[in-house]
Design an enzyme around this catalytic site. Structure first.
Site, mmCIF file in Angstrom:
data_model
loop_
_atom_site.group_PDB
_atom_site.id
_atom_site.type_symbol
_atom_site.label_atom_id
_atom_site.label_comp_id
_atom_site.label_asym_id
_atom_site.label_seq_id
_atom_site.Cartn_x
_atom_site.Cartn_y
_atom_site.Cartn_z
ATOM 1 N N ARG A 291 10.419 7.531 2.124
ATOM 2 C CA ARG A 291 9.031 7.564 2.523
ATOM 3 C C ARG A 291 8.862 8.963 3.390
ATOM 4 O O ARG A 291 9.448 9.172 4.271
ATOM 5 C CB ARG A 291 8.934 6.349 3.489
ATOM 6 C CG ARG A 291 7.559 6.177 4.274
ATOM 7 C CD ARG A 291 6.551 5.859 3.289
ATOM 8 N NE ARG A 291 4.887 5.374 3.794
ATOM 9 C CZ ARG A 291 4.245 6.125 4.368
ATOM 10 N NH1 ARG A 291 4.677 7.498 4.560
ATOM 11 N NH2 ARG A 291 3.050 5.624 5.022
ATOM 12 N N ARG B 73 13.557 2.334 4.008
ATOM 13 C CA ARG B 73 13.349 3.548 3.151
ATOM 14 C C ARG B 73 13.841 4.598 4.043
ATOM 15 O O ARG B 73 13.627 4.741 5.308
ATOM 16 C CB ARG B 73 12.199 3.802 2.805
ATOM 17 C CG ARG B 73 11.424 2.526 1.850
ATOM 18 C CD ARG B 73 10.007 2.734 1.690
ATOM 19 N NE ARG B 73 9.355 2.463 2.826
ATOM 20 C CZ ARG B 73 7.982 2.314 2.888
ATOM 21 N NH1 ARG B 73 7.180 2.356 1.784
ATOM 22 N NH2 ARG B 73 7.328 2.293 4.193
ATOM 23 N N GLU C 179 -3.369 2.980 -0.450
ATOM 24 C CA GLU C 179 -2.432 2.249 -0.947
ATOM 25 C C GLU C 179 -2.903 1.721 -2.677
ATOM 26 O O GLU C 179 -4.075 1.619 -2.858
ATOM 27 C CB GLU C 179 -2.520 0.742 -0.259
ATOM 28 C CG GLU C 179 -1.919 0.792 0.878
ATOM 29 C CD GLU C 179 -0.556 1.037 1.221
ATOM 30 O OE1 GLU C 179 0.485 0.917 0.239
ATOM 31 O OE2 GLU C 179 -0.007 1.802 1.934
#
Length: 181
Positions: free
Chosen positions: A73, A123, A81
């Site tokens: 990320r 992440r 999104e």
């Protein structure tokens, strides 16, 4: 005679180690040269963990997966999104995702950590550089209007420059900030 044999063995070991060290440093010279180029432009990253990976696939505009299976990320940015369950694709989400796919898929990237290593989803949180391009990809997303800034402590190393870049993108009406048609 025995001391002569020991000296010869010690000498051979010494030379073998020198050859091994030379081989290791020459095989990573290209990567080291690029990392040095990055650090020249971004000296704040000097003492931060760096890894190199190949991008397998892009999840969306600010998240990708490496060939080794790690999800990454990007720090300090938030793109609209495109894969949120039970939600419509957000304005400019497809464009941001496509831009990141076109830039990162299959590329070798240099990943730099900040103070925090992973987010709550496991992440890796990283500043990303595409091999051969010493401009941080996180910055490129903001500068081109594909992302807005999103600062989550403790990863705040570049928050001030990211905010400045977002202001510039807004004033130039780039990407997300363009007038609606």
């Amino acid at each position: 005679m025995r001391s002569m044999g020991r000296k010869a063995i010690a000498g051979l070991i010494f030379w073998a180690m020198l050859v091994l060290l030379a081989a290791c440093s020459s095989s990573g010279a290209g990567g080291d040269a690029f990392a040095k180029e990055i650090l020249k432009q971004y000296p704040a990253l000097k003492d931060h963990k760096m890894t190199v990976a190949e991008v397998k696939r892009v999840v969306d505009g600010d998240t990708f997966e490496t060939k080794s299976g790690e999800k990454v990320r990007l720090i300090g940015v938030n793109t609209p999104e495109t894969v949120k369950p039970n939600s419509p694709v957000e304005h400019y989400g497809k464009e941001a995702s496509q831009f990141t796919k076109s830039k990162l898929t299959g590329k070798t990237v240099y990943l730099f950590a900040d103070a925090g290593d992973k987010d709550k989803y496991g992440r890796l949180l990283r500043y990303v550089f595409i091999q051969g391009d010493p401009v941080m990809f996180n910055e490129t997303l903001i500068r081109q209007g594909y992302a807005n800034t999103m600062t989550i402590p403790p990863n705040v190393l570049f928050q001030d420059s990211f905010v400045k870049l977002e202001r510039e993108a807004r004033s130039k009406k780039k990407g997300l900030w363009a007038d609606p048609k």
